[in-house]
Design a protein around this motif. Structure first.
Motif, PDB file in Angstrom:
ATOM      1  N   LYS A 188       8.885   7.168   0.300  1.00  0.00           N
ATOM      2  CA  LYS A 188       7.469   7.082   0.806  1.00  0.00           C
ATOM      3  C   LYS A 188       6.913   5.577   0.679  1.00  0.00           C
ATOM      4  O   LYS A 188       5.870   5.618   1.304  1.00  0.00           O
ATOM      5  CB  LYS A 188       6.818   8.211   0.146  1.00  0.00           C
ATOM      6  N   VAL A 189       7.467   4.854  -0.294  1.00  0.00           N
ATOM      7  CA  VAL A 189       6.835   3.567  -0.302  1.00  0.00           C
ATOM      8  C   VAL A 189       6.614   2.699   1.010  1.00  0.00           C
ATOM      9  O   VAL A 189       5.596   2.186   1.273  1.00  0.00           O
ATOM     10  CB  VAL A 189       7.435   2.667  -1.244  1.00  0.00           C
ATOM     11  N   LEU A 190       7.656   2.873   1.912  1.00  0.00           N
ATOM     12  CA  LEU A 190       7.674   2.124   3.016  1.00  0.00           C
ATOM     13  C   LEU A 190       7.405   2.961   4.157  1.00  0.00           C
ATOM     14  O   LEU A 190       7.740   2.499   5.195  1.00  0.00           O
ATOM     15  CB  LEU A 190       9.111   1.205   3.145  1.00  0.00           C
ATOM     16  N   THR A 191       7.127   4.159   4.074  1.00  0.00           N
ATOM     17  CA  THR A 191       6.972   5.115   5.262  1.00  0.00           C
ATOM     18  C   THR A 191       5.774   5.697   5.274  1.00  0.00           C
ATOM     19  O   THR A 191       5.502   5.981   6.489  1.00  0.00           O
ATOM     20  CB  THR A 191       8.351   6.279   5.264  1.00  0.00           C
ATOM     21  N   GLU A 192       5.119   6.110   4.333  1.00  0.00           N
ATOM     22  CA  GLU A 192       3.593   6.436   4.371  1.00  0.00           C
ATOM     23  C   GLU A 192       2.677   5.254   4.561  1.00  0.00           C
ATOM     24  O   GLU A 192       2.447   4.562   3.685  1.00  0.00           O
ATOM     25  CB  GLU A 192       3.481   7.270   2.979  1.00  0.00           C
ATOM     26  N   PRO A 193       2.084   5.149   5.549  1.00  0.00           N
ATOM     27  CA  PRO A 193       1.141   4.429   5.944  1.00  0.00           C
ATOM     28  C   PRO A 193      -0.427   4.482   5.031  1.00  0.00           C
ATOM     29  O   PRO A 193      -0.546   5.405   4.371  1.00  0.00           O
ATOM     30  CB  PRO A 193       0.754   4.385   7.320  1.00  0.00           C
ATOM     31  N   GLY A 194      -1.098   3.572   5.247  1.00  0.00           N
ATOM     32  CA  GLY A 194      -2.479   3.601   4.441  1.00  0.00           C
ATOM     33  C   GLY A 194      -2.507   2.899   3.126  1.00  0.00           C
ATOM     34  O   GLY A 194      -1.504   2.252   2.854  1.00  0.00           O
TER      35      GLY A 194
END
Length: 243
Positions: A188-194
């Motif tokens: 999720k570190v590099l896939t969840e934006p914001g």
């Protein structure tokens, strides 16, 4: 834009300075490994603070106090996995192995050179065997390595892929401690934006002792590590109500 890019854009001067200093460290090659690791702690903390990444750590008591050399074998979810493990190991100097192709990116090349990381070409069997033999010798000498037996991590998320059995050759040859590591949600570190906090977990599992390793072949050791990681993943998913 992913969080990694944002971190570099937020702190360009610090990033450039770090890259320059790491090159000097590697070139001179006089700084003890323990000091290099402490030096990198500043960047590891900067990376997680700037990216608003929260690493929850479990099972540090499973790391033997007499572990002088050894392998930490982890599942693989993305480019931030090693950083999460380093964040969870504040006082446990450890190197790593990396796909040769990815090791020559900006900053990563300097990190690999300064840390004596082992570059692996997964398309060259002779090269792999040479690297694994070098690792075995260095492990006997007291060095520790983080290894990702899945090698690839595209779309892994919290699901295990096939483990690459040859990765376990250094453990078999050196008869060392092997600590399975279960990563959860690091993808999720590099896939969840914001800019909202992203949470991930690092679980250090029950170690496989040198005596146990000595009784296993690389396939048996591979299966044992994979099974322990899978059991922990299943346990976490059950706790969180996931399938």
């Amino acid at each position: 834009m992913n969080r990694l890019a944002k971190i570099f854009l937020k702190h360009p001067i610090k990033t450039i300075r770090l890259n320059s200093n790491l090159k000097k460290i590697a070139k001179k090659n006089t700084m003890p490994f323990e000091e290099r690791y402490k030096y990198m702690r500043d960047f590891i903390d900067l990376y997680h603070n700037a990216g608003n990444i929260v690493v929850k750590t479990y099972g540090l008591e499973n790391i033997p106090k007499d572990m002088d050399g050894g392998l930490l074998m982890s599942n693989h979810q993305g480019k931030s996995d090693a950083m999460a493990i380093f964040k969870a190991l504040p006082d446990f100097p450890t190197s790593f192995i990396i796909n040769d192709e990815r090791s020559h990116m900006y900053l990563m090349e300097s990190i690999c050179n300064a840390f004596g990381a082992k570059r692996i070409n997964f398309n060259d069997l002779k090269s792999q065997l040479r690297v694994y033999n070098e690792m075995a010798d260095e492990i006997v000498g007291g060095k520790r390595f983080i290894v990702f037996p899945e090698a690839k991590y595209t779309d892994n998320k919290n699901n295990l892929q096939e483990f690459f059995t040859p990765c376990f050759v250094p453990a078999i040859k050196s008869k060392t401690y092997v600590i399975p590591i279960c990563l959860y949600d690091t993808y999720k570190v590099l896939t969840e934006p914001g800019s909202k906090p992203v949470y991930c977990e690092v679980h250090f599992l029950k170690p496989i002792t040198p005596d146990e390793v000595a009784k296993l072949n690389k396939k048996e050791l591979c299966d044992l590590v994979k099974n322990r990681i899978q059991e922990k993943l299943d346990e976490i998913k059950k706790t969180k109500g996931e399938k």
